[in-house]
Write a protein that holds these residues in place. Sequence first.
Motif, PDB file in Angstrom:
ATOM      1  N   PRO A   1      35.768  18.058-102.697  1.00 59.81           N
ATOM      2  CA  PRO A   1      36.186  17.911-104.092  1.00 59.81           C
ATOM      3  C   PRO A   1      36.718  16.505-104.396  1.00 59.81           C
ATOM      4  CG  PRO A   1      37.924  18.948-102.867  1.00 59.81           C
ATOM      5  CD  PRO A   1      36.803  18.666-101.886  1.00 59.81           C
ATOM      6  N   ILE A   2      36.649  15.616-103.407  1.00 63.43           N
ATOM      7  CA  ILE A   2      37.224  14.285-103.595  1.00 63.43           C
ATOM      8  C   ILE A   2      36.196  13.216-103.299  1.00 63.43           C
ATOM      9  CG2 ILE A   2      39.554  15.059-103.019  1.00 63.43           C
ATOM     10  CD1 ILE A   2      39.154  13.843-100.244  1.00 63.43           C
ATOM     11  N   THR A   3      36.462  12.028-103.789  1.00 67.77           N
ATOM     12  CA  THR A   3      35.675  10.861-103.412  1.00 67.77           C
ATOM     13  C   THR A   3      36.612   9.913-102.665  1.00 67.77           C
ATOM     14  OG1 THR A   3      36.165   9.806-105.524  1.00 67.77           O
ATOM     15  CG2 THR A   3      34.153  11.119-105.392  1.00 67.77           C
ATOM     16  N   GLY A   4      36.106   8.791-102.279  1.00 65.85           N
ATOM     17  CA  GLY A   4      36.941   7.844-101.558  1.00 65.85           C
ATOM     18  C   GLY A   4      36.592   7.750-100.088  1.00 65.85           C
ATOM     19  N   TYR A   5      35.826   8.701 -99.591  1.00 63.67           N
ATOM     20  CA  TYR A   5      35.322   8.645 -98.221  1.00 63.67           C
ATOM     21  C   TYR A   5      33.834   8.313 -98.267  1.00 63.67           C
ATOM     22  CZ  TYR A   5      39.500  10.956 -96.351  1.00 63.67           C
ATOM     23  OH  TYR A   5      40.782  11.270 -95.985  1.00 63.67           O
ATOM     24  N   ARG A   6      33.340   7.680 -97.236  1.00 65.22           N
ATOM     25  CA  ARG A   6      31.896   7.508 -97.114  1.00 65.22           C
ATOM     26  C   ARG A   6      31.250   8.888 -97.074  1.00 65.22           C
ATOM     27  NH1 ARG A   6      28.812   3.304 -94.954  1.00 65.22           N
ATOM     28  NH2 ARG A   6      27.659   4.902 -93.800  1.00 65.22           N
TER      29      ARG A   6
ATOM     30  N   GLY B   1      36.138  13.515 -94.750  1.00 62.56           N
ATOM     31  CA  GLY B   1      36.243  13.609 -96.200  1.00 62.56           C
ATOM     32  C   GLY B   1      35.804  14.936 -96.781  1.00 62.56           C
ATOM     33  N   TYR B   2      35.451  15.886 -95.930  1.00 60.17           N
ATOM     34  CA  TYR B   2      34.941  17.177 -96.395  1.00 60.17           C
ATOM     35  C   TYR B   2      35.936  18.289 -96.081  1.00 60.17           C
ATOM     36  CZ  TYR B   2      30.584  14.827 -97.334  1.00 60.17           C
ATOM     37  OH  TYR B   2      29.644  13.976 -97.858  1.00 60.17           O
ATOM     38  N   ASP B   3      36.228  19.073 -97.093  1.00 58.98           N
ATOM     39  CA  ASP B   3      37.210  20.147 -96.957  1.00 58.98           C
ATOM     40  C   ASP B   3      36.592  21.493 -96.595  1.00 58.98           C
ATOM     41  OD1 ASP B   3      39.343  19.018 -99.710  1.00 58.98           O
ATOM     42  OD2 ASP B   3      39.221  18.416 -97.609  1.00 58.98           O
ATOM     43  N   TYR B   4      35.343  21.686 -96.971  1.00 58.29           N
ATOM     44  CA  TYR B   4      34.710  22.992 -96.807  1.00 58.29           C
ATOM     45  C   TYR B   4      33.490  22.875 -95.900  1.00 58.29           C
ATOM     46  CZ  TYR B   4      37.574  23.794-100.928  1.00 58.29           C
ATOM     47  OH  TYR B   4      38.622  23.864-101.801  1.00 58.29           O
ATOM     48  N   TRP B   5      33.380  23.843 -94.992  1.00 61.41           N
ATOM     49  CA  TRP B   5      32.293  23.837 -94.014  1.00 61.41           C
ATOM     50  C   TRP B   5      31.713  25.240 -93.865  1.00 61.41           C
ATOM     51  CZ3 TRP B   5      30.623  19.400 -91.623  1.00 61.41           C
ATOM     52  CH2 TRP B   5      31.447  18.278 -91.770  1.00 61.41           C
ATOM     53  N   GLY B   6      30.405  25.298 -93.627  1.00 66.29           N
ATOM     54  CA  GLY B   6      29.779  26.542 -93.254  1.00 66.29           C
ATOM     55  C   GLY B   6      29.908  26.776 -91.766  1.00 66.29           C
ATOM     56  N   GLN B   7      29.338  27.886 -91.305  1.00 68.21           N
ATOM     57  CA  GLN B   7      29.462  28.258 -89.896  1.00 68.21           C
ATOM     58  C   GLN B   7      28.404  27.600 -89.023  1.00 68.21           C
ATOM     59  OE1 GLN B   7      27.904  30.045 -92.124  1.00 68.21           O
ATOM     60  NE2 GLN B   7      26.002  30.664 -91.122  1.00 68.21           N
ATOM     61  N   GLY B   8      27.391  27.023 -89.654  1.00 72.57           N
ATOM     62  CA  GLY B   8      26.357  26.320 -88.914  1.00 72.57           C
ATOM     63  C   GLY B   8      25.119  27.162 -88.664  1.00 72.57           C
TER      64      GLY B   8
END
Length: 125
Positions: free
Chosen positions: A100-105, A111-118
Motif C-alpha cells: 500500500p506504500i511507495t518509496g521502495y524499489r 517494501g511489501y506488506d502482503y504475501w501469498g503462500q507461494g
Amino acid sequence: QVQLVESGGGSVQAGGSLTLSCAVSGNTLSIKRWAWFRQAPGKQREGVAAIWNREYYTFYADSVNGRFTISQDKDKNLVTLQMNSLKPADTAMYYCAATPITGYRWDDKNGYDYWGQGTQVTVSS
C-alpha cells in the motif's frame, strides 16, 4: 487487510509456458503495487515483475524481460504472470505480493506488506 492466493504452478520442460494467477481480496483499493517474487533453494527472494494498481505500469527483472508478462484483471480480481520460454534457472517458489506504500524499489521485498503462500514452478532441461 489484503489476501493473496496463488495458483498455476507446476512442472514443465525447458521452453514451455506456465501462467500463474494471484487471486486478490480484501481492501485492494489501498494497494499501490502488485508484484511477483521468486525464491530458489539457498537463494534470496528476488523480484520478478511488478504492476502499478489500476495504472498498469510494469517492471521486470532483466532475467525475465521479454519472456514474462504481468497483468491485472480488475473484474476478476486477479494478477497474473504469463511465463514463456521457461528455463531451468526459473525453477523456484513464486510468491504474489502487494504493497500500500511507495518509496521502495519495485523489487525490494521489504517494501511489501502482503504475501501469498507461494506456488512451485519447476523447469526441467
